[in-house]
Design an enzyme around this catalytic site. Structure first.
Site, PDB file in Angstrom:
ATOM      1  N   HIS A  29      -6.391   3.888   6.683  1.00 35.58           N
ATOM      2  CA  HIS A  29      -7.709   3.787   7.332  1.00 35.58           C
ATOM      3  C   HIS A  29      -7.623   3.663   8.859  1.00 35.58           C
ATOM      4  O   HIS A  29      -8.611   3.897   9.539  1.00 35.58           O
ATOM      5  CB  HIS A  29      -8.489   2.569   6.806  1.00 35.58           C
ATOM      6  CG  HIS A  29      -8.840   2.639   5.362  1.00 35.58           C
ATOM      7  ND1 HIS A  29      -9.452   3.719   4.764  1.00 35.58           N
ATOM      8  CD2 HIS A  29      -8.625   1.751   4.359  1.00 35.58           C
ATOM      9  CE1 HIS A  29      -9.614   3.494   3.477  1.00 35.58           C
ATOM     10  NE2 HIS A  29      -9.115   2.312   3.191  1.00 35.58           N
ATOM     11  N   HIS A  61      -9.591   4.470  -2.297  1.00 36.89           N
ATOM     12  CA  HIS A  61     -10.383   4.624  -1.065  1.00 36.89           C
ATOM     13  C   HIS A  61     -10.036   5.941  -0.368  1.00 36.89           C
ATOM     14  O   HIS A  61      -8.891   6.359  -0.362  1.00 36.89           O
ATOM     15  CB  HIS A  61     -10.095   3.470  -0.107  1.00 36.89           C
ATOM     16  CG  HIS A  61     -10.456   2.122  -0.666  1.00 36.89           C
ATOM     17  ND1 HIS A  61      -9.538   1.318  -1.324  1.00 36.89           N
ATOM     18  CD2 HIS A  61     -11.633   1.450  -0.683  1.00 36.89           C
ATOM     19  CE1 HIS A  61     -10.138   0.205  -1.694  1.00 36.89           C
ATOM     20  NE2 HIS A  61     -11.415   0.257  -1.340  1.00 36.89           N
ATOM     21  N   TYR A  93      -4.206  -4.439  -5.293  1.00 39.05           N
ATOM     22  CA  TYR A  93      -4.425  -5.872  -5.064  1.00 39.05           C
ATOM     23  C   TYR A  93      -4.221  -6.731  -6.295  1.00 39.05           C
ATOM     24  O   TYR A  93      -4.379  -7.944  -6.232  1.00 39.05           O
ATOM     25  CB  TYR A  93      -5.823  -6.043  -4.444  1.00 39.05           C
ATOM     26  CG  TYR A  93      -5.923  -5.120  -3.271  1.00 39.05           C
ATOM     27  CD1 TYR A  93      -6.775  -4.017  -3.262  1.00 39.05           C
ATOM     28  CD2 TYR A  93      -5.056  -5.275  -2.190  1.00 39.05           C
ATOM     29  CE1 TYR A  93      -6.789  -3.123  -2.213  1.00 39.05           C
ATOM     30  CE2 TYR A  93      -5.065  -4.377  -1.127  1.00 39.05           C
ATOM     31  CZ  TYR A  93      -5.926  -3.308  -1.149  1.00 39.05           C
ATOM     32  OH  TYR A  93      -5.930  -2.414  -0.109  1.00 39.05           O
ATOM     33  N   ASP A 126     -13.677  -7.659  10.111  1.00 33.74           N
ATOM     34  CA  ASP A 126     -13.201  -6.739   9.068  1.00 33.74           C
ATOM     35  C   ASP A 126     -11.671  -6.727   8.997  1.00 33.74           C
ATOM     36  O   ASP A 126     -11.081  -6.787   7.944  1.00 33.74           O
ATOM     37  CB  ASP A 126     -13.731  -5.327   9.357  1.00 33.74           C
ATOM     38  CG  ASP A 126     -13.584  -4.423   8.133  1.00 33.74           C
ATOM     39  OD1 ASP A 126     -13.894  -3.242   8.232  1.00 33.74           O
ATOM     40  OD2 ASP A 126     -13.132  -4.951   7.083  1.00 33.74           O
TER      41      ASP A 126
HETATM   42  O1  LIG Z   1      -7.570  -0.882  -0.022  1.00 31.79           O
HETATM   43  C1  LIG Z   1      -8.122  -0.378   0.933  1.00 31.79           C
HETATM   44  C2  LIG Z   1      -9.184  -1.043   1.717  1.00 31.79           C
HETATM   45  C3  LIG Z   1      -9.608  -2.313   1.435  1.00 31.79           C
HETATM   46  C4  LIG Z   1     -10.737  -2.924   2.191  1.00 31.79           C
HETATM   47  C5  LIG Z   1     -11.486  -2.183   3.084  1.00 31.79           C
HETATM   48  C6  LIG Z   1     -12.549  -2.760   3.749  1.00 31.79           C
HETATM   49  C7  LIG Z   1     -12.881  -4.101   3.533  1.00 31.79           C
HETATM   50  C8  LIG Z   1     -12.139  -4.863   2.658  1.00 31.79           C
HETATM   51  C9  LIG Z   1     -11.039  -4.284   1.987  1.00 31.79           C
HETATM   52  N1  LIG Z   1     -10.207  -5.018   1.166  1.00 31.79           N
HETATM   53  C10 LIG Z   1     -10.599  -6.092   0.401  1.00 31.79           C
HETATM   54  O2  LIG Z   1     -11.744  -6.443   0.340  1.00 31.79           O
HETATM   55  C11 LIG Z   1      -9.571  -6.769  -0.400  1.00 31.79           C
HETATM   56  C12 LIG Z   1      -9.955  -7.550  -1.491  1.00 31.79           C
HETATM   57  C13 LIG Z   1      -8.995  -8.202  -2.265  1.00 31.79           C
HETATM   58  C14 LIG Z   1      -7.663  -8.100  -1.951  1.00 31.79           C
HETATM   59  C15 LIG Z   1      -7.268  -7.310  -0.860  1.00 31.79           C
HETATM   60  C16 LIG Z   1      -8.244  -6.657  -0.094  1.00 31.79           C
HETATM   61  O3  LIG Z   1      -7.960  -5.847   0.961  1.00 31.79           O
HETATM   62  C17 LIG Z   1      -6.835  -6.040   1.679  1.00 31.79           C
HETATM   63  C18 LIG Z   1      -6.008  -4.948   1.855  1.00 31.79           C
HETATM   64  C19 LIG Z   1      -4.835  -5.102   2.582  1.00 31.79           C
HETATM   65  C20 LIG Z   1      -4.520  -6.322   3.152  1.00 31.79           C
HETATM   66  C21 LIG Z   1      -5.391  -7.402   3.018  1.00 31.79           C
HETATM   67  C22 LIG Z   1      -6.559  -7.275   2.267  1.00 31.79           C
HETATM   68  N2  LIG Z   1      -7.806   0.882   1.317  1.00 31.79           N
HETATM   69  O4  LIG Z   1      -6.896   1.609   0.640  1.00 31.79           O
HETATM   70 ZN   LIG Z   2      -7.477   1.267  -1.272  1.00 30.11          ZN
END
Ligand SMILES: O=C(/C=C/c1ccccc1NC(=O)c1ccccc1Oc1ccccc1)NO
Ligand SMILES: [Zn+2]
Length: 379
Positions: free
Chosen positions: A133, A170, A296, A91
């Site tokens: 988080h 989120h 994103y 994750d």
């Molecule tokens: O944005 C978030 C959480 C994102 C998140 C949580 C659990 C599993 C996946 C997650 N994020 C993604 O799938 C995701 C998809 C596309 C682009 C960036 C994404 O996240 C991140 C967020 C920060 C850094 C890298 C990746 N919290 O505010």
């Molecule tokens: Zn978020």
């Protein structure tokens, strides 16, 4: 004259580029802010790396020692105990130099918070922070350390009551969990709340525990919410909460994955929705720390946070994207504004009004509690 500090640091850009999904995001923000000439009105601060004890104000020694052990490990499979431990692995993929990354990112929100504590600023902006988080002893949702909790702990050395507001799509679970039993930190989160949507917490019935009961406020929303309804909820609820809680300082997570067109999000806000919330926050004239977070669609994140920076400064900026290092990335429209999507709003009028009446009912109990505490402290 409003004094606004702004964290801008190339070494931080390099650290954040370790997260490939948001690579260059902070550089785009900084270059767009510069392109609009806003940097001349900001007190630009270089980052100060967090010291271990500042990170340990929230995180466990075990977790931080684990990050230190992994700092020079390139691939978690090389490491002996490479099973999913402390949230690292699938994750939250291991990033190279993870302890250096965490110390830099936590440091950025502490550097911003310090300018509010020493009075050199009324408002502090740190678009590098907002990683809501991360838990005491584990990484979660790409958040490897909770800069927000560390910054709130630092602010509490000077300010008695802190209001935390989370605009990210989120739920701000890491911050809420950290202060679940506290009546000195009120956490307020608007977020998508649906089966299967990360992190899955943040129901309206989630109000905090013990002395912290009623000091966690959650506004669960469905897909497609637009500026008008979002602004209505925000203004109606915070009007009550401000009267009940009387915070001394505010911390605002402005994760912009609630914007229309975010690849991860399914809300339908534009700059107006975020702007209305920030205008309301500015009207309270309290020392305030603004942080980033999710978001994103990289150019939309730059548009949103640059626009919020201009609002905070009280500067009107043109909708035409100015010349800047990443100009071509804003094509084909080269427009600051983000168009509303055409997805349906699954939040009915009744849903919105129900949310407001349930929460204002609960908070009135908290309000009575507050009056009791006030009367009690006067005796
Ligand atoms: O944005 C978030 C959480 C994102 C998140 C949580 C659990 C599993 C996946 C997650 N994020 C993604 O799938 C995701 C998809 C596309 C682009 C960036 C994404 O996240 C991140 C967020 C920060 C850094 C890298 C990746 N919290 O505010
Ligand atoms: Zn978020």
């Amino acid at each position: 004259m409003k004094k606004v500090t702004f964290i801008c640091d190339r070494s931080l850009d390099n650290q954040l580029n370790k997260l490939e999904q948001i690579a260059d995001r902070s550089s785009l923000v900084n270059h767009l802010v510069h392109g609009y000439g806003l940097n001349s009105k900001l007190i630009v601060l270089k980052n100060v790396i967090a010291k271990d004890d500042e990170v340990l104000s929230f995180h466990s020694t075990d977790y931080i020692n684990h990050l230190k052990d992994l700092n020079d490990v390139k691939d978690i499979d090389e490491h002996e105990d490479n099973e999913e431990e402390y949230g690292l692995g699938y994750d939250c993929p291991l990033i190279y130099g993870i302890f250096d990354y965490v110390s830099a990112v936590v440091g950025s929100s502490l550097t911003a918070a310090r300018s509010l504590i020493d009075g050199s600023a009324n408002i502090a902006i740190n678009w590098y922070g907002g990683w809501h988080h991360a838990q005491r002893d584990e990484a979660r949702g790409f958040c490897y350390a909770n800069d927000i909790v560390c910054a709130i702990n630092l602010l509490r050395q000077k300010f008695q009551r802190v209001l935390y507001i989370d605009l990210d799509i989120h739920h701000g679970d890491g911050v809420e969990n950290a202060f679940e039993y506290s009546q000195n930190v009120l956490t307020f989160s608007l977020h998508k709340y649906e089966v299967g949507f990360y992190p899955g917490s943040g129901a309206i019935t989630d109000v905090g525990r013990g002395n912290g009961k009623f000091y966690s406020v959650n506004v669960p929303l469905k897909d497609g919410i637009r500026d008008e309804a979002y602004t209505k909820i925000f203004n109606r609820l915070l009007e009550v909460l401000m009267q009940a809680f009387h915070p001394d300082t505010l911390v605002v997570q402005c994760g912009c994955d609630s914007l229309a067109g975010d690849p991860l999000g399914t809300f339908n806000l534009t700059l107006k929705g975020y702007g209305n919330c920030v205008k309301t926050i500015l009207s309270w004239q309290k020392p305030t720390l603004f942080l980033g977070g999710g978001g994103y669609n990289i150019t939309n994140a730059a548009r949103c946070w640059t626009y919020l920076t201009s609002l905070i400064l009280g500067c009107n900026i043109a909708t035409d994207i100015p010349d800047n290092h990443f100009f071509e990335r804003y094509g084909p429209g080269f427009d600051l504004d983000i168009a509303e999507g055409n997805r349906p709003d699954c939040n009915s009028e009744d849903d919105i009004d129900n949310c407001i009446s349930i929460i204002t009912g609960t908070q009135l109990i908290c309000f009575r509690h507050y009056l009791f505490v006030q009367c009690d402290s006067k005796n």
